[in-house]
Motif scaffolding. Structure first.
Motif, mmCIF file in Angstrom:
data_model
loop_
_atom_site.group_PDB
_atom_site.id
_atom_site.type_symbol
_atom_site.label_atom_id
_atom_site.label_comp_id
_atom_site.label_asym_id
_atom_site.label_seq_id
_atom_site.Cartn_x
_atom_site.Cartn_y
_atom_site.Cartn_z
ATOM 1 N N ALA A 185 30.085 59.022 44.927
ATOM 2 C CA ALA A 185 31.221 59.733 44.352
ATOM 3 C C ALA A 185 30.731 60.612 43.200
ATOM 4 C CB ALA A 185 32.268 58.739 43.862
ATOM 5 N N PRO A 186 31.068 61.901 43.218
ATOM 6 C CA PRO A 186 30.560 62.841 42.196
ATOM 7 C C PRO A 186 31.114 62.550 40.809
ATOM 8 C CG PRO A 186 32.235 63.899 43.542
ATOM 9 C CD PRO A 186 31.988 62.558 44.155
ATOM 10 N N ILE A 187 30.265 62.716 39.808
ATOM 11 C CA ILE A 187 30.644 62.410 38.424
ATOM 12 C C ILE A 187 30.539 63.663 37.554
ATOM 13 C CG2 ILE A 187 29.916 61.152 36.335
ATOM 14 C CD1 ILE A 187 29.152 58.806 38.129
ATOM 15 N N GLY A 188 31.530 63.833 36.687
ATOM 16 C CA GLY A 188 31.515 64.925 35.716
ATOM 17 C C GLY A 188 32.335 64.534 34.509
ATOM 18 N N ARG A 194 37.571 64.310 27.015
ATOM 19 C CA ARG A 194 36.276 64.995 27.033
ATOM 20 C C ARG A 194 35.113 64.097 26.620
ATOM 21 N NH1 ARG A 194 36.049 68.903 30.172
ATOM 22 N NH2 ARG A 194 34.475 70.037 28.986
ATOM 23 N N LYS A 195 35.420 62.931 26.023
ATOM 24 C CA LYS A 195 34.345 62.023 25.617
ATOM 25 C C LYS A 195 33.913 61.101 26.755
ATOM 26 C CE LYS A 195 35.788 61.898 20.757
ATOM 27 N NZ LYS A 195 36.316 61.058 19.664
ATOM 28 N N MET A 196 34.689 61.108 27.831
ATOM 29 C CA MET A 196 34.412 60.200 28.949
ATOM 30 C C MET A 196 33.924 60.955 30.177
ATOM 31 S SD MET A 196 37.744 57.711 28.677
ATOM 32 C CE MET A 196 37.296 56.699 30.088
ATOM 33 N N GLN A 197 33.227 60.224 31.042
ATOM 34 C CA GLN A 197 32.858 60.738 32.352
ATOM 35 C C GLN A 197 33.850 60.168 33.372
ATOM 36 O OE1 GLN A 197 29.955 62.898 32.759
ATOM 37 N NE2 GLN A 197 30.288 62.899 30.555
ATOM 38 N N ALA A 198 33.927 60.809 34.527
ATOM 39 C CA ALA A 198 34.849 60.340 35.560
ATOM 40 C C ALA A 198 34.397 60.834 36.919
ATOM 41 C CB ALA A 198 36.267 60.833 35.259
ATOM 42 N N VAL A 199 34.904 60.196 37.966
ATOM 43 C CA VAL A 199 34.693 60.718 39.320
ATOM 44 C C VAL A 199 35.657 61.885 39.488
ATOM 45 C CG1 VAL A 199 34.967 60.224 41.786
ATOM 46 C CG2 VAL A 199 33.904 58.527 40.280
ATOM 47 N N ILE A 200 35.090 63.076 39.675
ATOM 48 C CA ILE A 200 35.930 64.284 39.789
ATOM 49 C C ILE A 200 35.426 65.174 40.918
ATOM 50 C CG2 ILE A 200 36.589 64.342 37.332
ATOM 51 C CD1 ILE A 200 34.484 66.619 37.018
ATOM 52 N N GLU A 201 36.334 65.945 41.455
ATOM 53 C CA GLU A 201 35.963 66.925 42.473
ATOM 54 C C GLU A 201 35.088 67.992 41.821
ATOM 55 O OE1 GLU A 201 38.166 69.967 45.594
ATOM 56 O OE2 GLU A 201 39.339 68.411 44.595
ATOM 57 N N GLY A 202 33.991 68.317 42.467
ATOM 58 C CA GLY A 202 33.087 69.313 41.901
ATOM 59 C C GLY A 202 32.099 68.747 40.900
ATOM 60 N N LYS A 204 28.781 66.272 39.666
ATOM 61 C CA LYS A 204 27.407 66.190 40.179
ATOM 62 C C LYS A 204 27.288 64.994 41.130
ATOM 63 C CE LYS A 204 25.163 68.351 36.201
ATOM 64 N NZ LYS A 204 24.198 68.167 35.096
ATOM 65 N N PRO A 205 26.537 65.137 42.223
ATOM 66 C CA PRO A 205 26.378 64.026 43.159
ATOM 67 C C PRO A 205 25.876 62.772 42.447
ATOM 68 C CG PRO A 205 25.406 66.031 44.049
ATOM 69 C CD PRO A 205 25.772 66.325 42.626
ATOM 70 N N ALA A 206 26.445 61.628 42.798
ATOM 71 C CA ALA A 206 26.055 60.360 42.173
ATOM 72 C C ALA A 206 26.161 59.247 43.208
ATOM 73 C CB ALA A 206 26.954 60.062 40.973
ATOM 74 N N VAL A 207 25.069 58.475 43.340
ATOM 75 C CA VAL A 207 25.033 57.395 44.324
ATOM 76 C C VAL A 207 24.540 56.114 43.656
ATOM 77 C CG1 VAL A 207 24.095 56.593 46.535
ATOM 78 C CG2 VAL A 207 24.560 59.036 46.190
ATOM 79 N N THR A 208 25.318 55.041 43.811
ATOM 80 C CA THR A 208 24.959 53.724 43.290
ATOM 81 C C THR A 208 25.052 52.712 44.423
ATOM 82 O OG1 THR A 208 25.968 54.298 41.148
ATOM 83 C CG2 THR A 208 25.487 51.976 41.541
ATOM 84 N N GLN A 223 23.872 43.112 41.307
ATOM 85 C CA GLN A 223 22.669 43.901 41.046
ATOM 86 C C GLN A 223 22.946 45.304 41.565
ATOM 87 O OE1 GLN A 223 18.868 43.625 43.397
ATOM 88 N NE2 GLN A 223 18.079 42.779 41.475
ATOM 89 N N LEU A 224 22.581 46.297 40.778
ATOM 90 C CA LEU A 224 22.851 47.681 41.144
ATOM 91 C C LEU A 224 21.567 48.493 41.142
ATOM 92 C CD1 LEU A 224 25.195 46.911 38.604
ATOM 93 C CD2 LEU A 224 26.366 48.407 40.211
ATOM 94 N N GLN A 225 21.453 49.404 42.078
ATOM 95 C CA GLN A 225 20.287 50.281 42.135
ATOM 96 C C GLN A 225 20.756 51.730 42.088
ATOM 97 O OE1 GLN A 225 17.298 49.262 44.968
ATOM 98 N NE2 GLN A 225 16.191 51.195 44.768
ATOM 99 N N LEU A 226 20.191 52.464 41.148
ATOM 100 C CA LEU A 226 20.566 53.869 40.982
ATOM 101 C C LEU A 226 19.747 54.758 41.905
ATOM 102 C CD1 LEU A 226 20.896 54.313 37.108
ATOM 103 C CD2 LEU A 226 22.715 54.082 38.777
ATOM 104 N N GLU A 227 20.460 55.658 42.581
ATOM 105 C CA GLU A 227 19.775 56.693 43.355
ATOM 106 C C GLU A 227 19.752 57.988 42.547
ATOM 107 O OE1 GLU A 227 20.665 58.734 47.579
ATOM 108 O OE2 GLU A 227 20.613 56.546 47.642
ATOM 109 N N THR A 228 20.775 58.162 41.709
ATOM 110 C CA THR A 228 20.848 59.301 40.789
ATOM 111 C C THR A 228 21.007 58.748 39.378
ATOM 112 O OG1 THR A 228 23.230 59.367 41.216
ATOM 113 C CG2 THR A 228 21.848 60.897 42.478
ATOM 114 N N GLY A 229 20.983 59.617 38.382
ATOM 115 C CA GLY A 229 21.051 59.139 37.001
ATOM 116 C C GLY A 229 22.047 59.901 36.158
ATOM 117 N N ARG A 230 23.309 59.855 36.551
ATOM 118 C CA ARG A 230 24.342 60.547 35.782
ATOM 119 C C ARG A 230 24.739 59.739 34.536
ATOM 120 N NH1 ARG A 230 22.519 64.562 38.121
ATOM 121 N NH2 ARG A 230 22.846 64.641 40.373
#
Length: 302
Positions: A185-188, A194-202, A204-208, A223-230
């Motif tokens: 789910a993409p994160i921006g 504005r101080k928080m991040q969220a799953v939003i349309e448009g 950056k790609p994010a995979v956990t 246990q979680l493994q990051l594929e991206t680092g948002r």
């Protein structure tokens, strides 16, 4: 201010790549920074990093004076898990900010590194020397730190190519029914705060990826493994699927487990050594308060 003049002969390709090959001792990241700061002109015109050089191009680089280091070394205890001439692996405690900022000018990991480590890479400037990646202030666990620019670029490339290993352990609200899952789910930046991040349309790609380790009443250890680092990726993704990280003051519920912030720990870190190419994997035990909380949840189950 030093000036470097380069005339293109037969080279082709992006200017940042060509210059990094021509100017030994100056990394590609450094050259990209000069281009960003408008210190590079081609035929007296400003260009960007993706400019394709042409034969007979005349390039002039105005090398800026090195910044005066205004981040001071501080004798703060630091758990160094591994160190050699290229890389350092540290186990960051909860409550420690990684690098100085307006709200945290001192007491950071960088202040501690400057005291304990002789050399650190310069790619991220004076505020973030050696810092290849970050974890949040109240997230504990493993970080890799580069001692020179060559090592920094090699480690950063592995993060970009998703070849490094980063595994976390988290205690989350709710009982996750399935044993494994993937959150794609993409994160921006949040449009409502504005101080928080969220799953939003448009975003950056994010995979956990996650796997259940243990279940309790109303909580699950994963246990979680990051594929991206948002920014805040695990915290945002777990909230998004309805299982926010326990103790999280930003993304979690008000009624939660008491600790030193979110129950999230960077447990495992792996990467290919920038010089030898050897795969190196490190593990760090859970903080004491994390272990005690798990034991308390186990006792409730009995």
């Amino acid at each position: 201010m030093e000036q470097i003049n380069v005339k293109i002969k037969n080279e082709t390709g992006r200017i940042d790549k060509v210059l990094s090959e021509r100017l030994k001792g100056h990394s590609r990241s450094q050259i990209q920074q000069w281009l960003k700061e408008e210190n590079v002109r081609v035929n007296n015109e400003l260009v960007k990093s993706n400019y394709k050089v042409k034969q007979e191009d005349e390039i002039v680089i105005n090398v800026p004076e090195p910044e005066v280091l205004d981040v001071l070394p501080e004798n703060i205890p630091l758990t160094i898990v591994y160190e050699d001439q290229d890389v350092v692996v540290v186990n960051k405690p909860q409550g420690m900010v990684v690098h100085p900022s307006a709200g945290h000018p001192t007491g950071t990991l960088v202040n501690a590194l400057l005291y304990h480590i002789k050399d650190l890479s310069s790619i991220n400037g004076v505020i973030r020397p050696g810092i290849v990646h970050r974890i949040d202030k109240d997230t504990s666990g493993l970080l890799m730190v580069a001692k020179n620019d060559k090592a920094h670029e090699a480690l950063a490339e592995q993060l970009k190519d998703k070849t490094s290993l980063r595994k976390y352990v988290a205690l989350v609200h709710g009982e996750i029914g399935h044993d494994k899952g993937e959150i794609n789910a993409p994160i921006g930046r949040s449009k409502t705060d504005r101080k928080m991040q969220a799953v939003i349309e448009g975003g950056k790609p994010a995979v956990t990826h996650f796997e259940v380790l243990e279940r309790f009443s109303d909580y699950t250890l994963v246990q979680l493994q990051l594929e991206t680092g948002r920014t805040h990726q695990i915290r945002v993704h777990m909230k998004y699927i309805g299982y926010p990280v326990a103790g999280d003051p930003v993304y979690g519920p008000r009624r939660t487990l008491k600790g030193n912030g979110q129950f999230l720990h960077a447990e495992m870190l792996g990467f290919k050594h920038p010089t030898t190419g050897e795969m190196m994997v490190f593990e760090a035990p859970l903080p004491e308060i994390f272990e005690k909380t798990i034991e308390q949840l186990r006792n409730i189950e009995e």
